[in-house]
Scaffold this motif. Structure first.
Motif, PDB file in Angstrom:
ATOM      1  N   ILE A  77      24.018  10.178  33.952  1.00  0.00           N
ATOM      2  CA  ILE A  77      25.455   9.894  33.927  1.00  0.00           C
ATOM      3  C   ILE A  77      26.235  11.141  33.539  1.00  0.00           C
ATOM      4  O   ILE A  77      27.289  11.427  34.124  1.00  0.00           O
ATOM      5  CB  ILE A  77      25.753   8.723  32.972  1.00  0.00           C
ATOM      6  N   ALA A  78      25.716  11.904  32.589  1.00  0.00           N
ATOM      7  CA  ALA A  78      26.391  13.149  32.201  1.00  0.00           C
ATOM      8  C   ALA A  78      26.504  14.101  33.380  1.00  0.00           C
ATOM      9  O   ALA A  78      27.533  14.761  33.569  1.00  0.00           O
ATOM     10  CB  ALA A  78      25.646  13.806  31.049  1.00  0.00           C
ATOM     11  N   ARG A  79      25.448  14.167  34.183  1.00  0.00           N
ATOM     12  CA  ARG A  79      25.491  15.032  35.368  1.00  0.00           C
ATOM     13  C   ARG A  79      26.539  14.540  36.362  1.00  0.00           C
ATOM     14  O   ARG A  79      27.302  15.339  36.914  1.00  0.00           O
ATOM     15  CB  ARG A  79      24.105  15.053  36.026  1.00  0.00           C
ATOM     16  N   ILE A  80      26.597  13.245  36.587  1.00  0.00           N
ATOM     17  CA  ILE A  80      27.555  12.680  37.545  1.00  0.00           C
ATOM     18  C   ILE A  80      28.993  12.947  37.109  1.00  0.00           C
ATOM     19  O   ILE A  80      29.830  13.367  37.908  1.00  0.00           O
ATOM     20  CB  ILE A  80      27.310  11.167  37.713  1.00  0.00           C
ATOM     21  N   VAL A  81      29.287  12.716  35.838  1.00  0.00           N
ATOM     22  CA  VAL A  81      30.678  12.864  35.398  1.00  0.00           C
ATOM     23  C   VAL A  81      31.075  14.315  35.168  1.00  0.00           C
ATOM     24  O   VAL A  81      32.233  14.594  34.852  1.00  0.00           O
ATOM     25  CB  VAL A  81      30.980  12.020  34.142  1.00  0.00           C
ATOM     26  N   SER A  82      30.148  15.227  35.365  1.00  0.00           N
ATOM     27  CA  SER A  82      30.482  16.645  35.303  1.00  0.00           C
ATOM     28  C   SER A  82      30.982  17.170  36.646  1.00  0.00           C
ATOM     29  O   SER A  82      31.376  18.343  36.750  1.00  0.00           O
ATOM     30  CB  SER A  82      29.260  17.456  34.842  1.00  0.00           C
ATOM     31  N   GLN A  83      30.976  16.324  37.675  1.00  0.00           N
ATOM     32  CA  GLN A  83      31.456  16.718  38.990  1.00  0.00           C
ATOM     33  C   GLN A  83      32.988  16.824  38.998  1.00  0.00           C
ATOM     34  O   GLN A  83      33.660  16.249  38.144  1.00  0.00           O
ATOM     35  CB  GLN A  83      30.997  15.698  40.032  1.00  0.00           C
ATOM     36  N   PRO A  84      33.534  17.571  39.976  1.00  0.00           N
ATOM     37  CA  PRO A  84      34.991  17.752  40.047  1.00  0.00           C
ATOM     38  C   PRO A  84      35.747  16.432  40.079  1.00  0.00           C
ATOM     39  O   PRO A  84      35.328  15.475  40.734  1.00  0.00           O
ATOM     40  CB  PRO A  84      35.182  18.528  41.354  1.00  0.00           C
ATOM     41  N   LYS A  85      36.860  16.386  39.335  1.00  0.00           N
ATOM     42  CA  LYS A  85      37.804  15.272  39.233  1.00  0.00           C
ATOM     43  C   LYS A  85      37.279  14.084  38.437  1.00  0.00           C
ATOM     44  O   LYS A  85      37.989  13.113  38.228  1.00  0.00           O
ATOM     45  CB  LYS A  85      38.313  14.818  40.602  1.00  0.00           C
ATOM     46  N   MET A  86      36.022  14.148  37.973  1.00  0.00           N
ATOM     47  CA  MET A  86      35.513  13.128  37.059  1.00  0.00           C
ATOM     48  C   MET A  86      36.023  13.449  35.652  1.00  0.00           C
ATOM     49  O   MET A  86      35.732  14.511  35.109  1.00  0.00           O
ATOM     50  CB  MET A  86      33.985  13.111  37.056  1.00  0.00           C
ATOM     51  N   HIS A 113      25.597   5.067  27.377  1.00  0.00           N
ATOM     52  CA  HIS A 113      26.817   5.654  27.922  1.00  0.00           C
ATOM     53  C   HIS A 113      27.551   6.504  26.888  1.00  0.00           C
ATOM     54  O   HIS A 113      28.158   7.523  27.233  1.00  0.00           O
ATOM     55  CB  HIS A 113      27.734   4.553  28.448  1.00  0.00           C
ATOM     56  N   ILE A 114      27.496   6.102  25.630  1.00  0.00           N
ATOM     57  CA  ILE A 114      28.094   6.932  24.586  1.00  0.00           C
ATOM     58  C   ILE A 114      27.358   8.263  24.492  1.00  0.00           C
ATOM     59  O   ILE A 114      27.981   9.334  24.390  1.00  0.00           O
ATOM     60  CB  ILE A 114      28.098   6.202  23.231  1.00  0.00           C
ATOM     61  N   ARG A 115      26.040   8.222  24.547  1.00  0.00           N
ATOM     62  CA  ARG A 115      25.270   9.474  24.534  1.00  0.00           C
ATOM     63  C   ARG A 115      25.612  10.331  25.743  1.00  0.00           C
ATOM     64  O   ARG A 115      25.724  11.565  25.632  1.00  0.00           O
ATOM     65  CB  ARG A 115      23.771   9.162  24.493  1.00  0.00           C
ATOM     66  N   ALA A 116      25.801   9.702  26.901  1.00  0.00           N
ATOM     67  CA  ALA A 116      26.167  10.452  28.105  1.00  0.00           C
ATOM     68  C   ALA A 116      27.502  11.161  27.924  1.00  0.00           C
ATOM     69  O   ALA A 116      27.665  12.326  28.329  1.00  0.00           O
ATOM     70  CB  ALA A 116      26.235   9.510  29.308  1.00  0.00           C
ATOM     71  N   ALA A 117      28.463  10.476  27.341  1.00  0.00           N
ATOM     72  CA  ALA A 117      29.782  11.089  27.119  1.00  0.00           C
ATOM     73  C   ALA A 117      29.677  12.280  26.185  1.00  0.00           C
ATOM     74  O   ALA A 117      30.313  13.324  26.405  1.00  0.00           O
ATOM     75  CB  ALA A 117      30.744  10.045  26.558  1.00  0.00           C
ATOM     76  N   ARG A 118      28.873  12.134  25.139  1.00  0.00           N
ATOM     77  CA  ARG A 118      28.706  13.257  24.214  1.00  0.00           C
ATOM     78  C   ARG A 118      28.017  14.430  24.902  1.00  0.00           C
ATOM     79  O   ARG A 118      28.387  15.591  24.687  1.00  0.00           O
ATOM     80  CB  ARG A 118      27.912  12.800  22.998  1.00  0.00           C
ATOM     81  N   LEU A 119      27.026  14.146  25.743  1.00  0.00           N
ATOM     82  CA  LEU A 119      26.349  15.216  26.479  1.00  0.00           C
ATOM     83  C   LEU A 119      27.298  15.947  27.429  1.00  0.00           C
ATOM     84  O   LEU A 119      27.254  17.171  27.545  1.00  0.00           O
ATOM     85  CB  LEU A 119      25.190  14.631  27.289  1.00  0.00           C
ATOM     86  N   ALA A 120      28.141  15.170  28.111  1.00  0.00           N
ATOM     87  CA  ALA A 120      29.027  15.742  29.128  1.00  0.00           C
ATOM     88  C   ALA A 120      30.297  16.328  28.543  1.00  0.00           C
ATOM     89  O   ALA A 120      31.012  17.067  29.232  1.00  0.00           O
ATOM     90  CB  ALA A 120      29.382  14.666  30.151  1.00  0.00           C
ATOM     91  N   GLY A 121      30.607  15.972  27.305  1.00  0.00           N
ATOM     92  CA  GLY A 121      31.883  16.403  26.737  1.00  0.00           C
ATOM     93  C   GLY A 121      33.057  15.705  27.386  1.00  0.00           C
ATOM     94  O   GLY A 121      34.137  16.281  27.527  1.00  0.00           O
ATOM     95  N   LYS A 122      32.845  14.444  27.789  1.00  0.00           N
ATOM     96  CA  LYS A 122      33.900  13.647  28.426  1.00  0.00           C
ATOM     97  C   LYS A 122      34.165  12.408  27.567  1.00  0.00           C
ATOM     98  O   LYS A 122      33.248  11.876  26.933  1.00  0.00           O
ATOM     99  CB  LYS A 122      33.481  13.214  29.831  1.00  0.00           C
TER     100      LYS A 122
END
Length: 256
Positions: A77-86, A113-122
């Motif tokens: 999920i972190a990888r996906i939300v690191s894409q442009p406009k995410m 999902h909380i861990r994913a947000a922390r990983l992605a910085g989103k």
């Protein structure tokens, strides 16, 4: 200038009307919107749609309302939300209205999902229905404040709101706040700090009064703004300005 911070205009309810929907947004002075994908199959259609229009951004997480959806790891999920406009991980969270115990799968998904947000910085867009206590507990246990979060389509009471605000969270108000029966939500909308509130449609659902019962869309978010402005005794221009500034800051989007 209004920001619809949560909509689903990619859904089948809208057919192929997206160009018309964006045109109506523009005519209603709705200059930004976040389109939320809730399953993996929606990611590419949503990214393609948001790539066509400067005013559209997107978010993704696996829906908290469907156990049958394939699970994704925090890293995926972190990888996906690191894409442009995410701009966010969401919507995620807990739903004890439509879903019933045993719900460990839902609570585990939320923590992932909380861990994913922390990983992605989103930041996180959170759906919480009839699950206030567990929502706050899981947010605390997983240090969600490090990512930032908003309780989208807020439908709780002041106790829930105050606990979320104490964690640094934001509250987003949909057309529900305009309903006569929504006294608790209206109290929260009156009392919430001006630098912690958003507006949204959650379209195609929850069209505001006087359009209740119609298919909702981003061009209707000014009705929510006007209701909130009246409730808070400020001008709709001031309400639009502060919610736009709040959302831009939260999502990491530059001011227009």
């Amino acid at each position: 200038m209004f920001f619809d911070t949560h909509c689903h205009i990619h859904m089948p309810n809208f057919g192929n009307e997206q160009a018309d929907i964006v045109d109506r947004m523009r005519r209603a002075s709705v200059t930004r919107a976040v389109v939320v994908a809730t399953q993996e199959s929606e990611i590419e259609p949503v990214r393609k749609l948001t790539g066509l229009y400067d005013e559209l951004f997107c978010a993704f997480a696996v829906s908290p309302q469907d156990q049958e959806l394939p699970e994704l790891s925090a890293e995926d999920i972190a990888r996906i939300v690191s894409q442009p406009k995410m701009v966010a991980v969401g919507e995620t969270g807990l739903d004890y209205h439509y879903c019933h115990e045993p719900l460990d799968w839902q609570r585990d998904r939320f923590a992932t999902h909380i861990r994913a947000a922390r990983l992605a910085g989103k930041p996180l867009i959170i759906h919480s229905r009839e699950a206030a206590e567990d929502t706050i507990r899981i947010l605390k246990q997983n240090s969600a404040e490090q990512a930032g979060f908003v309780l989208h389509c807020f439908c709780g009471d002041w106790d829930f709101a105050a606990k979320a605000l104490d964690l640094g969270g934001y509250l987003s108000f949909s057309g529900i706040v305009t309903f006569k029966s929504a006294r608790d939500i209206q109290e929260v909308a009156r009392r919430a700090p001006s630098d912690r509130i958003f507006i949204e449609t959650d379209s195609p659902y929850l069209a505001p009064v006087p359009l209740r019962g119609k298919r909702n869309e981003p061009s209707y978010v000014p009705y929510v703004a006007q209701f909130l402005a009246d409730l808070r005794h400020v001008s709709v221009q001031e309400l639009a300005r502060c919610t736009m500034d709040n959302a831009n800051r939260f999502f990491g989007i530059e001011n227009a």
